[in-house]
Design a protein around this motif. Structure first.
Motif, PDB file in Angstrom:
ATOM      1  N   GLY A  69      17.053  34.382  29.137  1.00  0.00           N
ATOM      2  CA  GLY A  69      16.309  33.206  29.575  1.00  0.00           C
ATOM      3  C   GLY A  69      16.857  31.914  29.004  1.00  0.00           C
ATOM      4  O   GLY A  69      16.396  30.836  29.371  1.00  0.00           O
ATOM      5  N   ASN A  70      17.855  31.999  28.113  1.00  0.00           N
ATOM      6  CA  ASN A  70      18.479  30.804  27.556  1.00  0.00           C
ATOM      7  C   ASN A  70      19.715  30.458  28.379  1.00  0.00           C
ATOM      8  O   ASN A  70      20.636  31.265  28.511  1.00  0.00           O
ATOM      9  CB  ASN A  70      18.862  31.049  26.098  1.00  0.00           C
ATOM     10  CG  ASN A  70      19.444  29.803  25.449  1.00  0.00           C
ATOM     11  OD1 ASN A  70      19.067  28.690  25.776  1.00  0.00           O
ATOM     12  ND2 ASN A  70      20.377  30.003  24.526  1.00  0.00           N
ATOM     13  N   ASN A  71      19.738  29.246  28.955  1.00  0.00           N
ATOM     14  CA  ASN A  71      20.820  28.826  29.853  1.00  0.00           C
ATOM     15  C   ASN A  71      21.116  29.900  30.911  1.00  0.00           C
ATOM     16  O   ASN A  71      22.255  30.361  31.048  1.00  0.00           O
ATOM     17  CB  ASN A  71      22.088  28.505  29.054  1.00  0.00           C
ATOM     18  CG  ASN A  71      21.931  27.274  28.178  1.00  0.00           C
ATOM     19  OD1 ASN A  71      21.376  26.264  28.611  1.00  0.00           O
ATOM     20  ND2 ASN A  71      22.404  27.365  26.934  1.00  0.00           N
ATOM     21  N   PRO A  72      20.102  30.306  31.659  1.00  0.00           N
ATOM     22  CA  PRO A  72      20.270  31.412  32.608  1.00  0.00           C
ATOM     23  C   PRO A  72      21.118  31.003  33.807  1.00  0.00           C
ATOM     24  O   PRO A  72      21.048  29.867  34.282  1.00  0.00           O
ATOM     25  CB  PRO A  72      18.832  31.719  33.028  1.00  0.00           C
ATOM     26  CG  PRO A  72      18.116  30.410  32.881  1.00  0.00           C
ATOM     27  CD  PRO A  72      18.735  29.741  31.692  1.00  0.00           C
ATOM     28  N   LYS A  73      21.904  31.937  34.295  1.00  0.00           N
ATOM     29  CA  LYS A  73      22.738  31.717  35.477  1.00  0.00           C
ATOM     30  C   LYS A  73      22.403  32.791  36.507  1.00  0.00           C
ATOM     31  O   LYS A  73      22.592  33.978  36.266  1.00  0.00           O
ATOM     32  CB  LYS A  73      24.222  31.760  35.104  1.00  0.00           C
ATOM     33  CG  LYS A  73      24.649  30.612  34.209  1.00  0.00           C
ATOM     34  CD  LYS A  73      26.116  30.712  33.834  1.00  0.00           C
ATOM     35  CE  LYS A  73      26.555  29.475  33.036  1.00  0.00           C
ATOM     36  NZ  LYS A  73      25.753  29.287  31.822  1.00  0.00           N
ATOM     37  N   ILE A  74      21.886  32.340  37.650  1.00  0.00           N
ATOM     38  CA  ILE A  74      21.431  33.264  38.684  1.00  0.00           C
ATOM     39  C   ILE A  74      22.620  33.852  39.448  1.00  0.00           C
ATOM     40  O   ILE A  74      23.501  33.130  39.898  1.00  0.00           O
ATOM     41  CB  ILE A  74      20.471  32.556  39.663  1.00  0.00           C
ATOM     42  CG1 ILE A  74      19.183  32.155  38.950  1.00  0.00           C
ATOM     43  CG2 ILE A  74      20.145  33.456  40.851  1.00  0.00           C
ATOM     44  CD1 ILE A  74      18.206  31.420  39.819  1.00  0.00           C
ATOM     45  N   LYS A  75      22.636  35.163  39.572  1.00  0.00           N
ATOM     46  CA  LYS A  75      23.647  35.848  40.366  1.00  0.00           C
ATOM     47  C   LYS A  75      23.145  36.132  41.778  1.00  0.00           C
ATOM     48  O   LYS A  75      23.898  36.051  42.753  1.00  0.00           O
ATOM     49  CB  LYS A  75      24.041  37.174  39.708  1.00  0.00           C
ATOM     50  CG  LYS A  75      24.785  37.033  38.405  1.00  0.00           C
ATOM     51  CD  LYS A  75      25.068  38.390  37.780  1.00  0.00           C
ATOM     52  CE  LYS A  75      25.930  39.258  38.693  1.00  0.00           C
ATOM     53  NZ  LYS A  75      26.241  40.568  38.051  1.00  0.00           N
ATOM     54  N   ASP A  76      21.850  36.465  41.891  1.00  0.00           N
ATOM     55  CA  ASP A  76      21.313  36.865  43.187  1.00  0.00           C
ATOM     56  C   ASP A  76      19.799  36.787  43.150  1.00  0.00           C
ATOM     57  O   ASP A  76      19.186  36.804  42.070  1.00  0.00           O
ATOM     58  CB  ASP A  76      21.758  38.294  43.518  1.00  0.00           C
ATOM     59  CG  ASP A  76      21.534  38.661  44.980  1.00  0.00           C
ATOM     60  OD1 ASP A  76      21.320  37.731  45.783  1.00  0.00           O
ATOM     61  OD2 ASP A  76      21.568  39.853  45.319  1.00  0.00           O
ATOM     62  N   SER A  77      19.193  36.691  44.307  1.00  0.00           N
ATOM     63  CA  SER A  77      17.738  36.742  44.431  1.00  0.00           C
ATOM     64  C   SER A  77      17.373  37.615  45.625  1.00  0.00           C
ATOM     65  O   SER A  77      18.093  37.651  46.616  1.00  0.00           O
ATOM     66  CB  SER A  77      17.133  35.343  44.600  1.00  0.00           C
ATOM     67  OG  SER A  77      17.581  34.747  45.801  1.00  0.00           O
ATOM     68  N   LYS A  78      16.267  38.314  45.497  1.00  0.00           N
ATOM     69  CA  LYS A  78      15.857  39.240  46.542  1.00  0.00           C
ATOM     70  C   LYS A  78      14.337  39.248  46.640  1.00  0.00           C
ATOM     71  O   LYS A  78      13.640  39.258  45.628  1.00  0.00           O
ATOM     72  CB  LYS A  78      16.351  40.654  46.226  1.00  0.00           C
ATOM     73  CG  LYS A  78      15.898  41.721  47.208  1.00  0.00           C
ATOM     74  CD  LYS A  78      16.336  43.101  46.755  1.00  0.00           C
ATOM     75  CE  LYS A  78      15.810  44.198  47.681  1.00  0.00           C
ATOM     76  NZ  LYS A  78      16.213  45.553  47.208  1.00  0.00           N
ATOM     77  N   THR A  79      13.829  39.233  47.863  1.00  0.00           N
ATOM     78  CA  THR A  79      12.382  39.322  48.066  1.00  0.00           C
ATOM     79  C   THR A  79      12.063  40.526  48.920  1.00  0.00           C
ATOM     80  O   THR A  79      12.863  40.971  49.738  1.00  0.00           O
ATOM     81  CB  THR A  79      11.844  38.066  48.757  1.00  0.00           C
ATOM     82  OG1 THR A  79      12.492  37.913  50.018  1.00  0.00           O
ATOM     83  CG2 THR A  79      12.098  36.827  47.917  1.00  0.00           C
ATOM     84  N   GLU A  80      10.878  41.052  48.721  1.00  0.00           N
ATOM     85  CA  GLU A  80      10.422  42.178  49.525  1.00  0.00           C
ATOM     86  C   GLU A  80       8.907  42.222  49.515  1.00  0.00           C
ATOM     87  O   GLU A  80       8.255  41.698  48.604  1.00  0.00           O
ATOM     88  CB  GLU A  80      10.989  43.493  48.999  1.00  0.00           C
ATOM     89  CG  GLU A  80      10.634  43.803  47.552  1.00  0.00           C
ATOM     90  CD  GLU A  80      11.336  45.055  47.054  1.00  0.00           C
ATOM     91  OE1 GLU A  80      11.161  46.119  47.699  1.00  0.00           O
ATOM     92  OE2 GLU A  80      12.045  44.982  46.029  1.00  0.00           O
TER      93      GLU A  80
END
Length: 230
Positions: A69-80
């Motif tokens: 959670g420190n300086n987070p870098k998003i790789k992907d997001s998914k919803t369902e």
């Protein structure tokens, strides 16, 4: 692995607002959660446009010092959408339980994800890791930030060695000091006759959550966890 849950007397459809801001709603679209990803991760909760929780930070620190959670870098997001029937091992009020919610999974660099679920009557989140070896959690940042000094029902504890069957004290959020703490569930009396219960579920090999004063911001609970003896 564990789930942190807020059960409300009421709560989300998903859409990405920007590269670092996400929005998810309950199946009935009455409860809305926003997740903010910047130098840290925070989230807010609103019911029919009324803000229940103002942005509240969450993070998890591993024993060797890594902070999820420190300086987070998003790789992907998914919803369902989840809509299933659960059969309880011990039937009490119901023989079948409806599990219906919208789920958002945010995957980050560093072998971890953050999963949010939004039901019509509650919000839950959990961290999920995918390290090759077992990990040890040093600390966890849990916040429940409110916009004003609400009345609460506070099951105050005197020790972590507790049967968790305490008297619920009717006090103000501002009356909670760093020397006072309570077990869960705890109840917050919001405006518009809304009430919010803070609790947790699905704990395995993890310490229980207690609540105390958050020294970072006003009108806020911070999570408190009994540490393993050094």
């Amino acid at each position: 692995m564990k789930i942190r849950i807020m059960l409300l007397s009421f709560i989300v459809l998903f859409s990405t607002l920007s590269a670092k801001e996400f929005k998810i709603s309950s199946p009935d679209k009455k409860l809305e959660v926003k997740i903010f990803v910047d130098k840290n991760i925070s989230y807010s909760v609103a019911k029919n446009g009324y803000e229940i929780l103002v942005p509240s930070q969450i993070a998890m620190t591993l024993y060797e010092g890594t902070v999820l959670g420190n300086n987070p870098k998003i790789k992907d997001s998914k919803t369902e959408t989840i809509n299933q029937k659960l059969t309880p091992v011990v039937k009490q009020k119901y023989s079948l339980i409806t599990d219906n919610c919208e789920q958002l999974t945010l995957q980050f660099d560093g072998n971890y994800s953050l999963i949010f679920r939004v039901y019509n009557d509650g919000v839950a989140y959990r961290f999920k890791t995918s390290f090759e070896k077992d990990i040890t959690i040093k600390s966890e940042q849990v916040e429940f930030n409110f916009g004003k000094d609400y009345d609460i029902l506070f099951p105050e504890e005197e020790s972590f060695m507790s049967h968790s069957e305490r008297m619920y004290l009717p006090i103000k959020l501002s009356e909670v000091t760093t020397k006072r703490f309570c077990s869960t569930p705890a109840l917050v009396k919001l405006d518009n006759n809304y009430k919010m219960v803070i609790t947790e579920a699905d704990l395995e090999d993890y310490c229980g959550l207690y609540l105390t004063k958050n020294t970072r911001v006003e009108n806020s609970f911070a999570g408190l966890f009994p540490a393993y003896p050094a």
